[in-house]
Design a protein around this motif. Structure first.
Motif, PDB file in Angstrom:
ATOM      1  N   SER A 145       0.827  -1.204   0.000  1.00 34.04           N
ATOM      2  CA  SER A 145       0.000   0.000   0.000  1.00 34.04           C
ATOM      3  C   SER A 145       0.859   1.251   0.000  1.00 34.04           C
ATOM      4  CB  SER A 145      -0.919   0.016   1.236  1.00 34.04           C
ATOM      5  OG  SER A 145      -1.825   1.093   1.184  1.00 34.04           O
ATOM      6  N   ALA A 146       0.424   2.258  -0.758  1.00 33.02           N
ATOM      7  CA  ALA A 146       1.108   3.556  -0.773  1.00 33.02           C
ATOM      8  C   ALA A 146       0.185   4.613  -1.361  1.00 33.02           C
ATOM      9  CB  ALA A 146       2.404   3.500  -1.583  1.00 33.02           C
ATOM     10  N   GLN A 147       0.096   5.728  -0.677  1.00 30.01           N
ATOM     11  CA  GLN A 147      -0.590   6.929  -1.167  1.00 30.01           C
ATOM     12  C   GLN A 147      -2.010   6.664  -1.662  1.00 30.01           C
ATOM     13  OE1 GLN A 147       1.872   9.450  -3.671  1.00 30.01           O
ATOM     14  NE2 GLN A 147       3.725   8.890  -2.550  1.00 30.01           N
ATOM     15  N   GLY A 148      -2.708   5.782  -0.960  1.00 33.10           N
ATOM     16  CA  GLY A 148      -4.122   5.567  -1.258  1.00 33.10           C
ATOM     17  C   GLY A 148      -4.430   4.343  -2.083  1.00 33.10           C
ATOM     18  N   LEU A 149      -3.414   3.688  -2.644  1.00 33.85           N
ATOM     19  CA  LEU A 149      -3.632   2.479  -3.450  1.00 33.85           C
ATOM     20  C   LEU A 149      -3.134   1.263  -2.667  1.00 33.85           C
ATOM     21  CD1 LEU A 149      -4.351   0.960  -6.064  1.00 33.85           C
ATOM     22  CD2 LEU A 149      -2.061   1.525  -6.930  1.00 33.85           C
ATOM     23  N   THR A 150      -3.989   0.261  -2.531  1.00 34.47           N
ATOM     24  CA  THR A 150      -3.626  -0.977  -1.845  1.00 34.47           C
ATOM     25  C   THR A 150      -3.897  -2.158  -2.760  1.00 34.47           C
ATOM     26  OG1 THR A 150      -4.174  -0.073   0.341  1.00 34.47           O
ATOM     27  CG2 THR A 150      -4.088  -2.471   0.149  1.00 34.47           C
ATOM     28  N   PHE A 151      -2.884  -3.009  -2.924  1.00 35.29           N
ATOM     29  CA  PHE A 151      -3.053  -4.286  -3.614  1.00 35.29           C
ATOM     30  C   PHE A 151      -2.961  -5.385  -2.575  1.00 35.29           C
ATOM     31  CE2 PHE A 151      -1.347  -8.144  -5.525  1.00 35.29           C
ATOM     32  CZ  PHE A 151      -2.255  -8.358  -6.554  1.00 35.29           C
ATOM     33  N   LEU A 152      -3.957  -6.263  -2.556  1.00 31.11           N
ATOM     34  CA  LEU A 152      -4.053  -7.277  -1.512  1.00 31.11           C
ATOM     35  C   LEU A 152      -4.312  -8.647  -2.125  1.00 31.11           C
ATOM     36  CD1 LEU A 152      -5.881  -6.849   1.857  1.00 31.11           C
ATOM     37  CD2 LEU A 152      -6.440  -8.805   0.446  1.00 31.11           C
ATOM     38  N   LYS A 153      -3.507  -9.620  -1.762  1.00 32.85           N
ATOM     39  CA  LYS A 153      -3.673 -10.994  -2.232  1.00 32.85           C
ATOM     40  C   LYS A 153      -4.249 -11.822  -1.096  1.00 32.85           C
ATOM     41  CE  LYS A 153      -0.018 -13.566  -3.295  1.00 32.85           C
ATOM     42  NZ  LYS A 153       1.086 -14.230  -4.028  1.00 32.85           N
ATOM     43  N   VAL A 154      -5.362 -12.524  -1.377  1.00 36.42           N
ATOM     44  CA  VAL A 154      -6.100 -13.248  -0.347  1.00 36.42           C
ATOM     45  C   VAL A 154      -5.732 -14.723  -0.359  1.00 36.42           C
ATOM     46  CG1 VAL A 154      -8.373 -13.693   0.647  1.00 36.42           C
ATOM     47  CG2 VAL A 154      -7.982 -11.592  -0.665  1.00 36.42           C
ATOM     48  N   LYS A 155      -5.263 -15.200   0.759  1.00 42.86           N
ATOM     49  CA  LYS A 155      -4.844 -16.587   0.917  1.00 42.86           C
ATOM     50  C   LYS A 155      -6.055 -17.525   0.895  1.00 42.86           C
ATOM     51  CE  LYS A 155      -2.359 -19.504   4.265  1.00 42.86           C
ATOM     52  NZ  LYS A 155      -1.708 -19.501   5.610  1.00 42.86           N
ATOM     53  N   GLY A 156      -5.920 -18.624   0.145  1.00 49.50           N
ATOM     54  CA  GLY A 156      -6.945 -19.659   0.151  1.00 49.50           C
ATOM     55  C   GLY A 156      -8.257 -19.275  -0.500  1.00 49.50           C
ATOM     56  N   ALA A 157      -8.236 -18.242  -1.348  1.00 50.64           N
ATOM     57  CA  ALA A 157      -9.466 -17.783  -2.013  1.00 50.64           C
ATOM     58  C   ALA A 157      -9.286 -17.829  -3.518  1.00 50.64           C
ATOM     59  CB  ALA A 157      -9.823 -16.368  -1.580  1.00 50.64           C
ATOM     60  N   GLY A 158     -10.404 -17.989  -4.220  1.00 55.69           N
ATOM     61  CA  GLY A 158     -10.424 -17.910  -5.662  1.00 55.69           C
ATOM     62  C   GLY A 158     -11.060 -16.612  -6.113  1.00 55.69           C
TER      63      GLY A 158
END
Length: 448
Positions: free
Chosen positions: A408-421
């Motif tokens: 995350s930086a300056q308002g943008l967050t990329f998130l990878k979810v474990k065990g999800a499709g």
């Protein structure tokens, strides 16, 4: 013109009345109905549930399912809504004699008032003249918001967050950008704070080249299938570039652009998606086989419940409900919308101070994490360098369980979810609710 549009609406026999909601165990206030948009030529159906917390101060979320043409009521029952439906008998005089409605403890209305909308017209219970591009979607959504807040003014002052999944990677940025544009012009009030895109198709030209690497990393393609994907990719990339870059300055150029967009969809889909789909893998969760094509999941109990006469009467609808409307999908394919990028709208939103969450289940192929990671990293905006240099951090739920990772930086967050499709709230409901709470409270921004 208004009279003409009203006549069209009458001819289409569109439902015009606010409905209600069938009885259920949820104690929070909920209501359903229609809001007319596009001068009454379309009626968009919604069902919303107030927050289980404090609806006077908790934020307001609208959820947009993808497809295009899939009903958000499917997400409400199968993913992040207050009810789980199960059938226990085939015969009875009412839905209560045949179905159980159980509360979902991880419903997103634990944290916010949430509205699930059926759009574009034709999806779910919605009716009316068809949409075939994002300008139409954004205009309809603006009309919907203005109509909804006129009917329910107490929600207009709340912090507003727009979430969506899959093809809503198109819908959400386009709609949010229109909200920023029109509120800046003083044409209405929407307290837009953020957007959330789950397993989205946002920048096809960046995302499609990552189908083969992702498939190879998961061992789901053999040599011949991988060879097909590699051979078609250059043509896919060239057509997608033409689709994105050509300007429809006149009829000739508009026709060339449309042709490029349509052919990009055809070649990219057949070259990069069909080889994996033909293997029998669930493209929405590569750890599973596709048990029930095309969606690979059995949503029959939701379908039969929403088509029960007493349920439809309570909702004020008179349309056979289906999870996804293929005709709407075709409208967007032949409208040339599928292969266009909406990354520029995301950049516009970040520049305007609207926070952006891009979250992706690690087991999804169809909108996989590699492609989504790539377009967020290549996004042109002032925070690009900071975002690319940001540390990848472990995401722990409030219970201390490892749920994935984020940057995350300056308002943008990329998130990878474990065990999800592809369907993150369906696969990891507890983690998904934790994610929403942390996003709303700016946890990821503050703990970057």
């Amino acid at each position: 013109a208004v009279t003409t549009m009203a006549n069209i609406a009458l001819a289409l026999s569109l439902p015009l009345a606010l409905a209600g909601a069938p009885p259920g165990p949820e104690k929070a206030f909920n209501d359903a109905g229609y809001i007319p948009v596009a001068l009454g030529t379309k009626q968009l159906f919604y069902w919303f549930f107030e927050s289980r917390g404090d609806p006077a101060t908790d934020p307001f979320i609208i959820w947009m399912s993808g497809g295009p043409g899939c009903s958000s009521q499917l997400a409400m029952f199968a993913e992040n809504g207050p009810y789980k439906v199960s059938k226990f008998a085939d015969n009875g005089t009412s839905s209560a004699d045949k179905y159980n409605l159980d509360l979902n403890e991880f419903s997103w209305n634990e944290r916010a008032t949430v509205l699930w909308i059926d759009q574009p017209a034709g999806a779910g219970f919605s009716y009316g003249l068809p949409d075939f591009n994002e300008d139409m979607v954004a205009n309809d959504m603006w009309d919907f918001l203005m109509g909804f807040f006129e009917k329910y003014p107490k929600y207009q002052k709340l912090d507003f967050h727009l979430f969506g999944e899959s093809y809503a990677g198109h819908y959400v940025p386009a709609t949010a950008a229109r909200i920023v544009e029109l509120t800046t012009l003083g044409l209405g009030t929407v307290n837009l704070k953020s957007i959330g895109i789950g397993n989205g198709l946002t920048a096809p030209g960046v995302q499609f080249p990552f189908y083969l690497p992702y498939a190879q990393s998961r061992g789901i393609v053999d040599g011949p299938r991988a060879a097909i994907m590699a051979a078609v990719l250059p043509l896919c990339e060239a057509l997608t570039a033409g689709c994105e870059l050509l300007k429809p300055s006149d009829l000739t150029n508009a026709t060339i652009k449309w042709t490029a967009c349509l052919n990009a969809y055809v070649f990219c889909s057949f070259g990069e998606l069909i080889p994996v789909q033909a293997s029998g893998i669930n493209m929405y969760d590569v750890t599973k086989k596709c048990e029930k094509p095309p969606l690979c999941y059995d949503f029959s109990e939701i379908t039969s419940y929403l088509n029960e006469p007493d349920v439809q009467k309570a909702l004020g609808v008179s349309k056979t409900w289906s999870d996804c409307n293929r005709l709407v999908d075709l409208e967007f394919i032949y409208g040339g919308d599928w292969m266009l990028s909406y990354a520029d709208d995301v950049a516009l939103l970040l520049d305007a101070g609207v926070r952006v969450l891009v979250y992706v289940g690690e087991n999804d192929f169809i909108c996989n994490w590699m492609g989504n990671d790539a377009w967020t990293r290549t996004l042109l905006w002032p925070g690009s360098i900071a975002f690319n240099l940001a540390e990848n951090k472990t995401w722990l739920t409030s219970d201390g369980e490892e749920a994935g990772s984020y940057r995350s930086a300056q308002g943008l967050t990329f998130l990878k979810v474990k065990g999800a499709g592809h369907l993150v709230p369906h696969d990891q409901p507890k983690a998904a609710l934790d994610m929403v709470g942390k996003h709303i409270s700016k946890y990821f921004d503050k703990n970057a």
